[in-house]
Design a protein around this motif. Structure first.
Motif, PDB file in Angstrom:
ATOM      1  N   THR A  35       0.812  -1.224   0.000  1.00 52.17           N
ATOM      2  CA  THR A  35       0.000   0.000   0.000  1.00 52.17           C
ATOM      3  C   THR A  35       0.842   1.269   0.000  1.00 52.17           C
ATOM      4  OG1 THR A  35      -0.113   0.069   2.421  1.00 52.17           O
ATOM      5  CG2 THR A  35      -1.890  -1.128   1.256  1.00 52.17           C
ATOM      6  N   LYS A  36       2.107   1.137   0.370  1.00 51.57           N
ATOM      7  CA  LYS A  36       2.995   2.307   0.550  1.00 51.57           C
ATOM      8  C   LYS A  36       2.463   3.217   1.668  1.00 51.57           C
ATOM      9  CE  LYS A  36       5.543   1.215  -3.107  1.00 51.57           C
ATOM     10  NZ  LYS A  36       5.723  -0.200  -3.066  1.00 51.57           N
ATOM     11  N   LEU A  37       1.746   2.609   2.618  1.00 50.25           N
ATOM     12  CA  LEU A  37       1.201   3.342   3.767  1.00 50.25           C
ATOM     13  C   LEU A  37       1.885   2.860   5.041  1.00 50.25           C
ATOM     14  CD1 LEU A  37      -2.617   3.173   2.895  1.00 50.25           C
ATOM     15  CD2 LEU A  37      -1.101   5.145   2.627  1.00 50.25           C
ATOM     16  N   THR A  38       1.787   3.667   6.080  1.00 50.45           N
ATOM     17  CA  THR A  38       2.365   3.297   7.374  1.00 50.45           C
ATOM     18  C   THR A  38       1.386   2.423   8.152  1.00 50.45           C
ATOM     19  OG1 THR A  38       1.410   5.194   8.507  1.00 50.45           O
ATOM     20  CG2 THR A  38       3.605   5.494   7.494  1.00 50.45           C
ATOM     21  N   LYS A  39       1.907   1.815   9.212  1.00 54.23           N
ATOM     22  CA  LYS A  39       1.077   1.004  10.104  1.00 54.23           C
ATOM     23  C   LYS A  39      -0.109   1.825  10.604  1.00 54.23           C
ATOM     24  CE  LYS A  39       1.225  -1.284  14.597  1.00 54.23           C
ATOM     25  NZ  LYS A  39       2.068  -1.684  15.727  1.00 54.23           N
ATOM     26  N   GLY A  40       0.161   3.056  11.009  1.00 51.91           N
ATOM     27  CA  GLY A  40      -0.895   3.924  11.529  1.00 51.91           C
ATOM     28  C   GLY A  40      -1.968   4.211  10.490  1.00 51.91           C
ATOM     29  N   SER A  41      -1.557   4.408   9.256  1.00 50.13           N
ATOM     30  CA  SER A  41      -2.529   4.665   8.182  1.00 50.13           C
ATOM     31  C   SER A  41      -3.380   3.430   7.907  1.00 50.13           C
ATOM     32  CB  SER A  41      -1.811   5.075   6.899  1.00 50.13           C
ATOM     33  OG  SER A  41      -1.147   6.291   7.076  1.00 50.13           O
ATOM     34  N   ILE A  42      -2.742   2.263   7.943  1.00 46.09           N
ATOM     35  CA  ILE A  42      -3.488   1.020   7.684  1.00 46.09           C
ATOM     36  C   ILE A  42      -4.457   0.744   8.831  1.00 46.09           C
ATOM     37  CG2 ILE A  42      -3.283  -1.487   7.434  1.00 46.09           C
ATOM     38  CD1 ILE A  42      -0.546  -0.903   5.991  1.00 46.09           C
ATOM     39  N   TYR A  43      -3.933   0.703  10.053  1.00 42.91           N
ATOM     40  CA  TYR A  43      -4.791   0.355  11.193  1.00 42.91           C
ATOM     41  C   TYR A  43      -5.677   1.507  11.653  1.00 42.91           C
ATOM     42  CZ  TYR A  43      -2.765  -4.253  11.430  1.00 42.91           C
ATOM     43  OH  TYR A  43      -2.393  -5.546  11.121  1.00 42.91           O
ATOM     44  N   GLY A  44      -5.460   2.685  11.107  1.00 46.41           N
ATOM     45  CA  GLY A  44      -6.379   3.784  11.377  1.00 46.41           C
ATOM     46  C   GLY A  44      -7.694   3.625  10.626  1.00 46.41           C
ATOM     47  N   PHE A  46      -8.953   0.305   9.945  1.00 47.91           N
ATOM     48  CA  PHE A  46      -9.501  -1.022  10.268  1.00 47.91           C
ATOM     49  C   PHE A  46      -9.241  -1.335  11.737  1.00 47.91           C
ATOM     50  CE2 PHE A  46      -8.479  -1.057   5.775  1.00 47.91           C
ATOM     51  CZ  PHE A  46      -9.605  -1.645   5.208  1.00 47.91           C
ATOM     52  N   ARG A  47     -10.092  -2.165  12.299  1.00 47.40           N
ATOM     53  CA  ARG A  47      -9.909  -2.586  13.694  1.00 47.40           C
ATOM     54  C   ARG A  47      -8.622  -3.373  13.870  1.00 47.40           C
ATOM     55  NH1 ARG A  47     -14.963  -4.255  12.877  1.00 47.40           N
ATOM     56  NH2 ARG A  47     -14.311  -6.421  12.846  1.00 47.40           N
ATOM     57  N   ASP A  48      -8.423  -4.340  12.926  1.00 43.46           N
ATOM     58  CA  ASP A  48      -7.297  -5.248  13.055  1.00 43.46           C
ATOM     59  C   ASP A  48      -7.049  -5.961  11.737  1.00 43.46           C
ATOM     60  OD1 ASP A  48      -9.408  -7.096  12.923  1.00 43.46           O
ATOM     61  OD2 ASP A  48      -9.361  -7.516  15.071  1.00 43.46           O
ATOM     62  N   LYS A  49      -6.066  -6.828  11.734  1.00 44.98           N
ATOM     63  CA  LYS A  49      -5.709  -7.589  10.533  1.00 44.98           C
ATOM     64  C   LYS A  49      -6.865  -8.471  10.080  1.00 44.98           C
ATOM     65  CE  LYS A  49      -2.271 -11.000   9.054  1.00 44.98           C
ATOM     66  NZ  LYS A  49      -1.124 -11.798   9.513  1.00 44.98           N
ATOM     67  N   GLU A  50      -7.585  -9.032  11.014  1.00 38.70           N
ATOM     68  CA  GLU A  50      -8.727  -9.901  10.693  1.00 38.70           C
ATOM     69  C   GLU A  50      -9.763  -9.143   9.854  1.00 38.70           C
ATOM     70  OE1 GLU A  50     -10.628 -13.331  10.318  1.00 38.70           O
ATOM     71  OE2 GLU A  50      -8.917 -13.269  11.677  1.00 38.70           O
ATOM     72  N   GLU A  51     -10.036  -7.893  10.212  1.00 42.25           N
ATOM     73  CA  GLU A  51     -11.006  -7.108   9.445  1.00 42.25           C
ATOM     74  C   GLU A  51     -10.485  -6.821   8.039  1.00 42.25           C
ATOM     75  OE1 GLU A  51     -13.775  -3.097   9.615  1.00 42.25           O
ATOM     76  OE2 GLU A  51     -11.993  -3.187  10.889  1.00 42.25           O
ATOM     77  N   ILE A  52      -9.201  -6.512   7.926  1.00 44.65           N
ATOM     78  CA  ILE A  52      -8.626  -6.264   6.598  1.00 44.65           C
ATOM     79  C   ILE A  52      -8.755  -7.523   5.745  1.00 44.65           C
ATOM     80  CG2 ILE A  52      -6.554  -5.629   5.279  1.00 44.65           C
ATOM     81  CD1 ILE A  52      -5.558  -4.202   7.859  1.00 44.65           C
ATOM     82  N   ALA A  53      -8.379  -8.664   6.301  1.00 42.24           N
ATOM     83  CA  ALA A  53      -8.444  -9.925   5.558  1.00 42.24           C
ATOM     84  C   ALA A  53      -9.872 -10.260   5.153  1.00 42.24           C
ATOM     85  CB  ALA A  53      -7.842 -11.056   6.391  1.00 42.24           C
ATOM     86  N   SER A  54     -10.808 -10.037   6.047  1.00 45.73           N
ATOM     87  CA  SER A  54     -12.218 -10.312   5.757  1.00 45.73           C
ATOM     88  C   SER A  54     -12.725  -9.433   4.617  1.00 45.73           C
ATOM     89  CB  SER A  54     -13.052 -10.083   7.022  1.00 45.73           C
ATOM     90  OG  SER A  54     -14.412 -10.291   6.753  1.00 45.73           O
ATOM     91  N   GLU A  55     -12.391  -8.153   4.676  1.00 39.33           N
ATOM     92  CA  GLU A  55     -12.819  -7.231   3.615  1.00 39.33           C
ATOM     93  C   GLU A  55     -12.113  -7.540   2.298  1.00 39.33           C
ATOM     94  OE1 GLU A  55     -15.353  -5.051   3.740  1.00 39.33           O
ATOM     95  OE2 GLU A  55     -15.712  -5.888   5.731  1.00 39.33           O
ATOM     96  N   ALA A  56     -10.851  -7.959   2.370  1.00 39.43           N
ATOM     97  CA  ALA A  56     -10.108  -8.334   1.167  1.00 39.43           C
ATOM     98  C   ALA A  56     -10.742  -9.566   0.518  1.00 39.43           C
ATOM     99  CB  ALA A  56      -8.641  -8.594   1.506  1.00 39.43           C
ATOM    100  N   PHE A  57     -11.178 -10.518   1.332  1.00 40.95           N
ATOM    101  CA  PHE A  57     -11.862 -11.709   0.810  1.00 40.95           C
ATOM    102  C   PHE A  57     -13.174 -11.316   0.125  1.00 40.95           C
ATOM    103  CE2 PHE A  57     -15.157 -14.966   1.624  1.00 40.95           C
ATOM    104  CZ  PHE A  57     -14.695 -15.933   0.745  1.00 40.95           C
TER     105      PHE A  57
END
Length: 195
Positions: A35-44, A46-57
């Motif tokens: 994404t070329k984004l920072t951790k803060g930008s990503i997790y800002g 989404f709640r967590d990795k699980e939510e990102i993975a769920s939305e990606a699916f």
């Protein structure tokens, strides 16, 4: 508005990662690099990795459905639509809409083994696919394209499970042969049940 665009951007960029590397294999570093984004930008966003993975699916499955639907909608009869769907899966083996192969298959394996929170989402997608195939068969029976005694639901399961098995075998073996055999068999079954 910008937050929604950023969120969608993250989903689109991480979908191939989760589909290729799986949930456990996809690191924060991978997501930052994609994404070329920072951790803060990503997790800002989404709640967590699980939510990102769920939305990606969900994003991946929507892409698969859109492409499948475009192939099916271009055909006229129910039999032609089923053949078009088989053709979509046959081409999908080495040219999937999302890098990494079939997102439904990949996520189902993880959901069965250890991502139990995704199980309900995956089961819904599996059921929707079976319902779609059974619906085409049922419409074909009503339109007198197929014999009346066809068990649409059983045949839908048979077609889908055969095709998904062929996806696994063809991708691992790096050969079209398993998929070609399964597609030919499914087409033969459609010819045999045709009126």
């Amino acid at each position: 508005m910008k937050a929604a665009r950023t969120r969608q951007f993250i989903i689109e960029k991480t979908a191939p990662l989760f589909n290729t590397k799986g949930f456990d294999g996809t690191s924060l570093s991978d997501m930052e690099q994609a994404t070329k984004l920072t951790k803060g930008s990503i997790y800002g966003n989404f709640r967590d990795k699980e939510e990102i993975a769920s939305e990606a699916f969900k994003f991946s499955m929507e892409k698969v459905r859109e492409l499948a639907r475009s192939k099916v909608d271009a055909a006229i009869t129910n039999k032609e639509q089923l053949v078009a769907l088989l053709g979509f899966y046959a081409s999908y083996v080495f040219d999937p809409p999302i890098k990494g192969g079939c997102p439904l298959l990949n996520t189902a394996i993880e959901a069965d083994d250890h991502r139990k929170g995704m199980r309900r989402v995956v089961v819904k997608e599996l059921t929707n696919t079976i319902d779609f195939i059974a619906g085409l068969l049922t419409k074909g029976i009503k339109a007198k394209e197929f014999k009346r005694d066809v068990d649409a639901r059983s045949l839908a399961y048979t077609f889908f499970c055969a095709v998904e098995g062929a996806v696994i075998f063809s991708r691992v073996e790096r050969s079209r042969e398993p998929m070609d055999i399964v597609v030919a068999h499914c087409k033969d079954v459609l010819d045999k049940i045709s009126t």
